[in-house]
Motif scaffolding. Sequence first.
Motif, PDB file in Angstrom:
ATOM      1  N   ASP A   1      -0.311  -9.068  -5.065  1.00 59.38           N
ATOM      2  CA  ASP A   1      -1.423  -8.593  -4.235  1.00 59.38           C
ATOM      3  C   ASP A   1      -1.099  -8.620  -2.746  1.00 59.38           C
ATOM      4  OD1 ASP A   1      -2.962  -8.168  -6.449  1.00 59.38           O
ATOM      5  OD2 ASP A   1      -3.959 -10.134  -6.366  1.00 59.38           O
ATOM      6  N   LEU A   2       0.032  -9.162  -2.362  1.00 56.98           N
ATOM      7  CA  LEU A   2       0.367  -9.292  -0.946  1.00 56.98           C
ATOM      8  C   LEU A   2       0.806  -7.959  -0.346  1.00 56.98           C
ATOM      9  CD1 LEU A   2       2.403 -12.646  -0.991  1.00 56.98           C
ATOM     10  CD2 LEU A   2       0.117 -12.300  -0.035  1.00 56.98           C
ATOM     11  N   ASP A   3       0.501  -7.799   0.907  1.00 52.39           N
ATOM     12  CA  ASP A   3       0.922  -6.596   1.644  1.00 52.39           C
ATOM     13  C   ASP A   3       2.277  -6.890   2.284  1.00 52.39           C
ATOM     14  OD1 ASP A   3       1.090  -4.195   2.925  1.00 52.39           O
ATOM     15  OD2 ASP A   3      -0.303  -4.747   4.546  1.00 52.39           O
ATOM     16  N   VAL A   4       3.316  -6.883   1.454  1.00 48.89           N
ATOM     17  CA  VAL A   4       4.677  -7.154   1.923  1.00 48.89           C
ATOM     18  C   VAL A   4       5.613  -6.101   1.333  1.00 48.89           C
ATOM     19  CG1 VAL A   4       4.307  -9.641   2.175  1.00 48.89           C
ATOM     20  CG2 VAL A   4       5.088  -8.722  -0.022  1.00 48.89           C
ATOM     21  N   SER A   5       6.808  -6.032   1.878  1.00 47.93           N
ATOM     22  CA  SER A   5       7.789  -5.082   1.355  1.00 47.93           C
ATOM     23  C   SER A   5       8.240  -5.506  -0.038  1.00 47.93           C
ATOM     24  CB  SER A   5       9.003  -5.023   2.290  1.00 47.93           C
ATOM     25  OG  SER A   5       9.739  -6.235   2.226  1.00 47.93           O
ATOM     26  N   GLU A   6       8.821  -4.566  -0.773  1.00 48.23           N
ATOM     27  CA  GLU A   6       9.289  -4.871  -2.126  1.00 48.23           C
ATOM     28  C   GLU A   6      10.419  -5.883  -2.102  1.00 48.23           C
ATOM     29  OE1 GLU A   6       8.072  -4.173  -5.121  1.00 48.23           O
ATOM     30  OE2 GLU A   6       6.405  -3.451  -3.895  1.00 48.23           O
TER      31      GLU A   6
END
Length: 459
Positions: free
Chosen positions: A429-434
Motif C-alpha cells: 500500500d506504500l507510495d514507493v518505487s518498485e
Amino acid sequence: MDSRYAVSPLDGRYGRYTEPLRAHVSEAALMRARVEVEAEYLIALADLDATPLELGSDTRETLRGLYEGFDAADAEVIKQLEVEGWKDYAATNHDVKAVEYFVRDALIESGNREATPWVHFGLTSEDVNNLAQRLMAKPATEEVLVPAIREIRDALVAFAHDYAETPMLARTHGQPATPTTFGKEMAVYAARLGRALAEIERAASGLSGKLAGASGTYAAHHVAYPEVDWPAFSREFVTSLGLEHNGLTTQVNPCDDLQTLFDSLRNANNVLLDLDQDIWLYVSQRYLGQETVEGETGSSTMPHKVNPIDFENSEGNLSKANSDLVFLGDYVTTSRLQRDLSDSTVKRNVGAAFAHCLIGYEKTKRGLDKVAPNEDVMLEDLNANPEVIGEAVQTVLRREGDEQAYERIKALSRGKRATLADFRELFDDLDVSEDVREELHALTPAGYTGIAAELAEDV
C-alpha cells in the motif's frame, strides 16, 4: 589434612581448583619469598664497597639455594622457630624474625658465622614483607590468573568466529529487539575481556617495593654508613627483584599499587559476571544446549534437568572475590601515622581473594566447553518475532522521505504481534518505487543483522 575438615572450601571442596595458587600465595610461599628477600639483600650488602662483608661464590650459592630449593621441611623449621623454638633458638612469636634466624642458621651450618650480623641489617619487618608480598602477588597473577582469563578470552574468540553468521534475536529491556548474531555477542565479551587482561598485566608489572627502614628515612642505614647513597642502593635492589621502586614512604609501602591490581581483577570479574548471567539466560531460552556428562545428576528430584551449574558457581565465586577485592583495596591503602599492624592479618587474605577468582575462571571455562548454540531454536524465535524488522522498514522509509515512517510502523506493531504478512500488506500500500518495495519485501528477521558477522570475525 583431609580436605573434608578444611575450614575454608578453598582448601576443601574446591582444593583441586585452587592448587595452582599454593606455590604463590600460601603461608609457605610467603616464607619462601621472605627468605628470598633476606638472602638477596645480604648479597647486595656484600657488593657494597662500604661494608666489610664478603661472601664467596659458595656462600652466595648457599643463600640462593635457601629459596630456590625451599620445601615443606624448611617451612616447618621456620614455623617451629616462630611458635615452639628450634635448636638453641627460643620461640620468636614473630614470623619475620623466624625467617632471619633460619637464614642465620644456614650461614652458621655452612661455616659463615661471620656473616650472621649482617642478616636483616638495618631493616624493619615491613621492608621484607612488602617486597615478599609483591613477589607472591606478581607471579600468582601473571602465571596463574592471567592464563586462566586468557583461556576464556580465547574460547570466546573461537565462539565469535565459529558463529559469526548465526542469527539470533536480541533483547533489550528483556523484549525482542533488532537481531544480532551469536558470534557478535561473544565477540563483545572477548573484546571486553581482552581490555581487562591488558589492565591486569599493566597492574602486575607496575607493583612497587620499598626498602627504607622503620620510618622510611633510611635512618639505620645512614647512621651506620652515612657516605652510602642508600636511596640509590634501595632502588637498585628493589628493581633487581622485578619490582618498581617506591622511594618515598613511611614504614609502610603505600599499597596503591596493590589496590590497582585488585581493581583490575575486579573489572575482569565484572565482565565475566555479565557473561555468566547472559549465558545462563541463553540456556534458559534454549538458545544454548549443554553437553550431558555420563552419570552426572542435574537435580535430586527432576531426572531430566541439565543445570547451568558451572556458570552459577562462577557467578557466586566471582561475586565473593569482588567483595574481598574491594575490602582489600580499601583497607590496605591506609595506615595510622607511620605504621599500624591492622593490615598484617588482612593481607594474609589476598590469596583467598585470588582463589575465588581462579575458581570462577575455571568454572566459566568449563561451562563454555559444554555449551553450543541451538541454531534451529534461535531461528524459530526470530521467525516468531517478525516485528523486529520494523526498525529497518521505518529507516528505509525515512530515507525515501516519508515523514510518517516511524508512526506507520508504530501503529502496526507496538504492543501487538505483527506478522510478515501484515508488513507485506503495508508494503503493497506504500507510495514507493518498485525497487524500494522489493527491498522491503526482501527483509527478514534472520537477515537483518547488519554487519554483525564482520564484527565477530574481526575480534
